[in-house]
Design a protein around this motif. Structure first.
Motif, PDB file in Angstrom:
ATOM      1  N   ALA A 111       0.831  -1.207   0.000  1.00  0.00           N
ATOM      2  CA  ALA A 111       0.000   0.000   0.000  1.00  0.00           C
ATOM      3  C   ALA A 111       0.864   1.256   0.000  1.00  0.00           C
ATOM      4  CB  ALA A 111      -0.932   0.000   1.216  1.00  0.00           C
ATOM      5  N   PHE A 112       1.867   1.304   0.871  1.00  0.00           N
ATOM      6  CA  PHE A 112       2.711   2.493   0.950  1.00  0.00           C
ATOM      7  C   PHE A 112       3.553   2.633  -0.317  1.00  0.00           C
ATOM      8  CE2 PHE A 112       5.684   5.600   2.380  1.00  0.00           C
ATOM      9  CZ  PHE A 112       5.056   6.277   3.419  1.00  0.00           C
ATOM     10  N   LEU A 113       4.057   1.515  -0.814  1.00  0.00           N
ATOM     11  CA  LEU A 113       4.891   1.531  -2.011  1.00  0.00           C
ATOM     12  C   LEU A 113       4.116   2.066  -3.219  1.00  0.00           C
ATOM     13  CD1 LEU A 113       7.587   0.691  -3.408  1.00  0.00           C
ATOM     14  CD2 LEU A 113       6.554  -1.568  -3.758  1.00  0.00           C
ATOM     15  N   LEU A 114       2.926   1.545  -3.449  1.00  0.00           N
ATOM     16  CA  LEU A 114       2.140   1.981  -4.601  1.00  0.00           C
ATOM     17  C   LEU A 114       1.646   3.415  -4.432  1.00  0.00           C
ATOM     18  CD1 LEU A 114       0.018  -1.199  -5.453  1.00  0.00           C
ATOM     19  CD2 LEU A 114       2.128  -0.388  -6.536  1.00  0.00           C
ATOM     20  N   PHE A 115       1.295   3.786  -3.212  1.00  0.00           N
ATOM     21  CA  PHE A 115       0.832   5.147  -2.954  1.00  0.00           C
ATOM     22  C   PHE A 115       1.936   6.157  -3.276  1.00  0.00           C
ATOM     23  CE2 PHE A 115      -0.744   8.538   0.035  1.00  0.00           C
ATOM     24  CZ  PHE A 115      -1.945   8.763  -0.618  1.00  0.00           C
ATOM     25  N   TRP A 116       3.159   5.839  -2.872  1.00  0.00           N
ATOM     26  CA  TRP A 116       4.282   6.742  -3.114  1.00  0.00           C
ATOM     27  C   TRP A 116       4.708   6.738  -4.578  1.00  0.00           C
ATOM     28  CZ3 TRP A 116       6.681  10.730  -1.107  1.00  0.00           C
ATOM     29  CH2 TRP A 116       7.954  11.077  -1.579  1.00  0.00           C
ATOM     30  N   ARG A 117       4.749   5.560  -5.197  1.00  0.00           N
ATOM     31  CA  ARG A 117       5.269   5.463  -6.564  1.00  0.00           C
ATOM     32  C   ARG A 117       4.296   5.953  -7.623  1.00  0.00           C
ATOM     33  NH1 ARG A 117      10.667   5.180  -5.945  1.00  0.00           N
ATOM     34  NH2 ARG A 117      11.246   3.541  -4.470  1.00  0.00           N
ATOM     35  N   THR A 118       2.985   5.858  -7.375  1.00  0.00           N
ATOM     36  CA  THR A 118       2.010   6.228  -8.405  1.00  0.00           C
ATOM     37  C   THR A 118       1.399   7.605  -8.203  1.00  0.00           C
ATOM     38  OG1 THR A 118       0.090   5.271  -7.273  1.00  0.00           O
ATOM     39  CG2 THR A 118       1.405   3.790  -8.665  1.00  0.00           C
ATOM     40  N   SER A 119       1.596   8.223  -7.033  1.00  0.00           N
ATOM     41  CA  SER A 119       1.012   9.536  -6.717  1.00  0.00           C
ATOM     42  C   SER A 119      -0.508   9.513  -6.782  1.00  0.00           C
ATOM     43  CB  SER A 119       1.537  10.621  -7.665  1.00  0.00           C
ATOM     44  OG  SER A 119       2.938  10.659  -7.710  1.00  0.00           O
ATOM     45  N   CYS A 120      -1.116   8.352  -6.547  1.00  0.00           N
ATOM     46  CA  CYS A 120      -2.568   8.250  -6.630  1.00  0.00           C
ATOM     47  C   CYS A 120      -3.238   8.799  -5.372  1.00  0.00           C
ATOM     48  CB  CYS A 120      -2.994   6.793  -6.848  1.00  0.00           C
ATOM     49  SG  CYS A 120      -2.666   5.705  -5.427  1.00  0.00           S
ATOM     50  N   ARG A 121      -4.534   8.924  -5.421  1.00  0.00           N
ATOM     51  CA  ARG A 121      -5.310   9.277  -4.233  1.00  0.00           C
ATOM     52  C   ARG A 121      -5.597   8.016  -3.427  1.00  0.00           C
ATOM     53  NH1 ARG A 121      -7.391  12.383  -8.348  1.00  0.00           N
ATOM     54  NH2 ARG A 121      -7.321  14.650  -7.994  1.00  0.00           N
ATOM     55  N   LEU A 122      -6.008   8.216  -2.182  1.00  0.00           N
ATOM     56  CA  LEU A 122      -6.292   7.074  -1.323  1.00  0.00           C
ATOM     57  C   LEU A 122      -7.448   6.247  -1.892  1.00  0.00           C
ATOM     58  CD1 LEU A 122      -4.943   6.212   1.350  1.00  0.00           C
ATOM     59  CD2 LEU A 122      -6.964   7.079   2.528  1.00  0.00           C
ATOM     60  N   GLY A 123      -8.459   6.927  -2.442  1.00  0.00           N
ATOM     61  CA  GLY A 123      -9.581   6.205  -3.041  1.00  0.00           C
ATOM     62  C   GLY A 123      -9.153   5.386  -4.239  1.00  0.00           C
ATOM     63  N   GLY A 124      -8.203   5.901  -5.005  1.00  0.00           N
ATOM     64  CA  GLY A 124      -7.684   5.152  -6.139  1.00  0.00           C
ATOM     65  C   GLY A 124      -6.930   3.913  -5.699  1.00  0.00           C
ATOM     66  N   LEU A 125      -6.141   4.052  -4.648  1.00  0.00           N
ATOM     67  CA  LEU A 125      -5.402   2.909  -4.106  1.00  0.00           C
ATOM     68  C   LEU A 125      -6.373   1.823  -3.650  1.00  0.00           C
ATOM     69  CD1 LEU A 125      -2.540   1.875  -3.207  1.00  0.00           C
ATOM     70  CD2 LEU A 125      -3.041   2.887  -0.975  1.00  0.00           C
ATOM     71  N   ARG A 126      -7.419   2.244  -2.965  1.00  0.00           N
ATOM     72  CA  ARG A 126      -8.414   1.295  -2.458  1.00  0.00           C
ATOM     73  C   ARG A 126      -9.179   0.615  -3.589  1.00  0.00           C
ATOM     74  NH1 ARG A 126     -13.874   1.338  -1.101  1.00  0.00           N
ATOM     75  NH2 ARG A 126     -14.378  -0.077   0.640  1.00  0.00           N
ATOM     76  N   SER A 127      -9.326   1.288  -4.723  1.00  0.00           N
ATOM     77  CA  SER A 127     -10.151   0.769  -5.821  1.00  0.00           C
ATOM     78  C   SER A 127      -9.505  -0.386  -6.571  1.00  0.00           C
ATOM     79  CB  SER A 127     -10.450   1.894  -6.814  1.00  0.00           C
ATOM     80  OG  SER A 127      -9.294   2.196  -7.602  1.00  0.00           O
ATOM     81  N   LEU A 128      -8.207  -0.584  -6.405  1.00  0.00           N
ATOM     82  CA  LEU A 128      -7.493  -1.549  -7.239  1.00  0.00           C
ATOM     83  C   LEU A 128      -7.907  -2.987  -6.946  1.00  0.00           C
ATOM     84  CD1 LEU A 128      -3.941   0.048  -7.002  1.00  0.00           C
ATOM     85  CD2 LEU A 128      -5.407  -0.018  -9.050  1.00  0.00           C
ATOM     86  N   ASP A 129      -8.141  -3.733  -8.014  1.00  0.00           N
ATOM     87  CA  ASP A 129      -8.404  -5.170  -7.934  1.00  0.00           C
ATOM     88  C   ASP A 129      -7.166  -5.935  -8.395  1.00  0.00           C
ATOM     89  OD1 ASP A 129     -10.973  -4.729  -7.086  1.00  0.00           O
ATOM     90  OD2 ASP A 129     -11.918  -5.202  -9.016  1.00  0.00           O
ATOM     91  N   VAL A 130      -7.151  -7.226  -8.092  1.00  0.00           N
ATOM     92  CA  VAL A 130      -6.057  -8.076  -8.564  1.00  0.00           C
ATOM     93  C   VAL A 130      -5.952  -7.989 -10.082  1.00  0.00           C
ATOM     94  CG1 VAL A 130      -5.243 -10.457  -8.774  1.00  0.00           C
ATOM     95  CG2 VAL A 130      -6.189  -9.659  -6.603  1.00  0.00           C
ATOM     96  N   GLY A 131      -7.088  -7.964 -10.757  1.00  0.00           N
ATOM     97  CA  GLY A 131      -7.094  -7.898 -12.219  1.00  0.00           C
ATOM     98  C   GLY A 131      -6.606  -6.588 -12.788  1.00  0.00           C
ATOM     99  N   ASP A 132      -6.459  -5.570 -11.951  1.00  0.00           N
ATOM    100  CA  ASP A 132      -5.947  -4.273 -12.416  1.00  0.00           C
ATOM    101  C   ASP A 132      -4.423  -4.239 -12.455  1.00  0.00           C
ATOM    102  OD1 ASP A 132      -8.519  -3.211 -12.631  1.00  0.00           O
ATOM    103  OD2 ASP A 132      -8.564  -2.654 -10.512  1.00  0.00           O
ATOM    104  N   PHE A 133      -3.800  -5.294 -11.963  1.00  0.00           N
ATOM    105  CA  PHE A 133      -2.339  -5.388 -11.969  1.00  0.00           C
ATOM    106  C   PHE A 133      -1.898  -6.264 -13.128  1.00  0.00           C
ATOM    107  CE2 PHE A 133       1.378  -7.948 -10.420  1.00  0.00           C
ATOM    108  CZ  PHE A 133       2.335  -6.950 -10.569  1.00  0.00           C
ATOM    109  N   ASP A 134      -1.078  -5.716 -13.999  1.00  0.00           N
ATOM    110  CA  ASP A 134      -0.568  -6.432 -15.166  1.00  0.00           C
ATOM    111  C   ASP A 134       0.938  -6.555 -15.014  1.00  0.00           C
ATOM    112  OD1 ASP A 134       0.338  -7.279 -17.666  1.00  0.00           O
ATOM    113  OD2 ASP A 134      -1.171  -6.141 -18.764  1.00  0.00           O
ATOM    114  N   SER A 135       1.394  -7.741 -14.613  1.00  0.00           N
ATOM    115  CA  SER A 135       2.824  -7.927 -14.350  1.00  0.00           C
ATOM    116  C   SER A 135       3.647  -7.905 -15.635  1.00  0.00           C
ATOM    117  CB  SER A 135       3.057  -9.244 -13.600  1.00  0.00           C
ATOM    118  OG  SER A 135       2.592 -10.347 -14.361  1.00  0.00           O
ATOM    119  N   GLU A 136       3.073  -8.403 -16.745  1.00  0.00           N
ATOM    120  CA  GLU A 136       3.819  -8.439 -18.004  1.00  0.00           C
ATOM    121  C   GLU A 136       4.052  -7.031 -18.546  1.00  0.00           C
ATOM    122  OE1 GLU A 136       2.180 -11.031 -20.893  1.00  0.00           O
ATOM    123  OE2 GLU A 136       2.273 -12.818 -19.622  1.00  0.00           O
ATOM    124  N   GLU A 137       3.009  -6.217 -18.527  1.00  0.00           N
ATOM    125  CA  GLU A 137       3.135  -4.844 -19.019  1.00  0.00           C
ATOM    126  C   GLU A 137       3.671  -3.902 -17.950  1.00  0.00           C
ATOM    127  OE1 GLU A 137       2.621  -3.262 -21.917  1.00  0.00           O
ATOM    128  OE2 GLU A 137       2.131  -5.087 -23.030  1.00  0.00           O
TER     129      GLU A 137
END
Length: 350
Positions: free
Chosen positions: A156-182
């Motif tokens: 949570a802290f890593l993605l919040f810092w690296r993506t500059s997203c809002r807290l609501g955006g961080l909370r919205s992420l699903d497993v399917g929203d993560f693309d390891s290949e891309e």
């Protein structure tokens, strides 16, 4: 009060307003309106204003509004600090919109909202200058990498810092929203299942991740200690807690927790002993004078990106924030830092 107005109790008026705005305001904005207006209704129904309880909104006028502003500025409720100019501006702005809607149902005079003036705010007063410095953010991430590797709070802290997203955006992420290949995250607006984005469909975007960040997330998803559960909408959140998708308050407390210097073995700037500090309890984390809420962490992330040479338009797209708002509210660089950024664009022959 005039014969042309229809009587309405303060609480009923608030209920009407919130119901009328529920579809044209973002969830967080509506919550902000509710919070500010509940304070006003509470004041009207108390004896704090000195004229006794007001049970009918037909009775309020400019003197009532002025008395409320004085109360919020000089006293406020015991659990709240007196309002600054910026906070008062938000209070009065919401109150004006409230009165405008009430005029439409003949609860207050039609021109009342137009006669309520916003307080003047000096230039720069509306900017929160606190931010998480890059050095401190790296120290927190180093500690998490060593002692909390691939945990929910680390990711949570890593993605919040690296993506500059809002807290609501961080909370919205699903497993399917993560693309390891891309090496990417997809932020999507899903209001029907409790994860709206602040800017709606316009806030949808794909954000690239560095390989070392992808590695942490991949390890997290394979972590046997991760809570692999769906939420109440049968979606599988990327970041999980024992309750499934963490509430915003849970994510916010994680940010408060890890920005306390004592959590990573540093001395307390307030010279407090960790064993004796009441602000180390979960219920009082936000009371720590040196811990940070999500906003200054996001501001620090945006400033760090700009200092590293990331173009303004890239940071704007990545963090879903307009370039104007980015410069005014989030990028807290000093004038010397801004000069250094501009240096590489100045031709040698000029």
């Amino acid at each position: 009060m005039t014969d042309e107005l229809d009587p309405i109790p303060p609480q009923a008026a608030l209920d009407y307003y919130l119901d009328a705005r529920r579809y044209d305001l973002a969830d967080d904005t509506l919550k902000g309106h509710r919070y500010r207006l509940e304070s006003f209704v509470r004041w009207l129904e108390s004896e704090e204003h000195g004229d006794g309880e007001i049970t009918n909104l037909n009775e309020i006028d400019l003197r009532t509004i002025h008395a409320y502003r004085v109360f919020k500025r000089e006293e406020n409720w015991p659990e709240e600090d007196p309002c600054s100019g910026v906070t008062m501006q938000g209070q009065v702005s919401t109150l004006r919109v409230f009165l405008e809607h009430l005029a439409g149902i003949d609860a207050v005079p039609e021109e009342l909202h137009e006669r309520v003036k916003l307080p003047n705010v000096q230039e720069g007063e509306d900017v929160d200058e606190r931010l998480l410095e890059t050095e401190q953010a790296n120290a927190i991430l180093d500690h998490l990498h060593k002692w909390e590797y691939a945990s929910s709070q680390h990711v949570a802290f890593l993605l919040f810092w690296r993506t500059s997203c809002r807290l609501g955006g961080l909370r919205s992420l699903d497993v399917g929203d993560f693309d390891s290949e891309e090496r990417a995250l997809s932020f999507r607006h899903r209001p029907g299942t409790d994860t709206p984005l602040k800017n709606g469909k316009g806030g949808e975007r794909d954000v690239s991740l560095k390989p070392h960040v992808v590695e942490v997330v991949e390890t997290y998803l394979e972590n046997p200690n991760r809570y692999d559960e769906s939420d109440e909408h049968d979606r599988y959140p990327l970041i999980t807690s024992s309750q499934g998708r963490p509430a915003k308050s849970t994510l916010r407390n994680w940010m408060y927790w890890w920005t306390q210097p004592c959590r990573i073995g540093e001395e307390c700037p307030e010279n407090r002993e960790p064993e004796e500090c009441e602000n180390r309890s979960h219920a009082k984390l936000s009371g720590c004078p040196v811990s940070l809420s999500p906003h200054p962490i996001r501001a620090g992330s945006i400033t760090a990106h700009r200092d590293a040479g990331t173009p303004r338009e890239v940071v704007s797209d990545r963090g879903d924030v307009s370039e104007k708002i980015l410069e005014q509210h989030y990028d807290q660089a000093s004038e010397r830092q801004r000069m250094r950024r501009r240096r590489e664009f100045i031709p040698d022959n000029l």
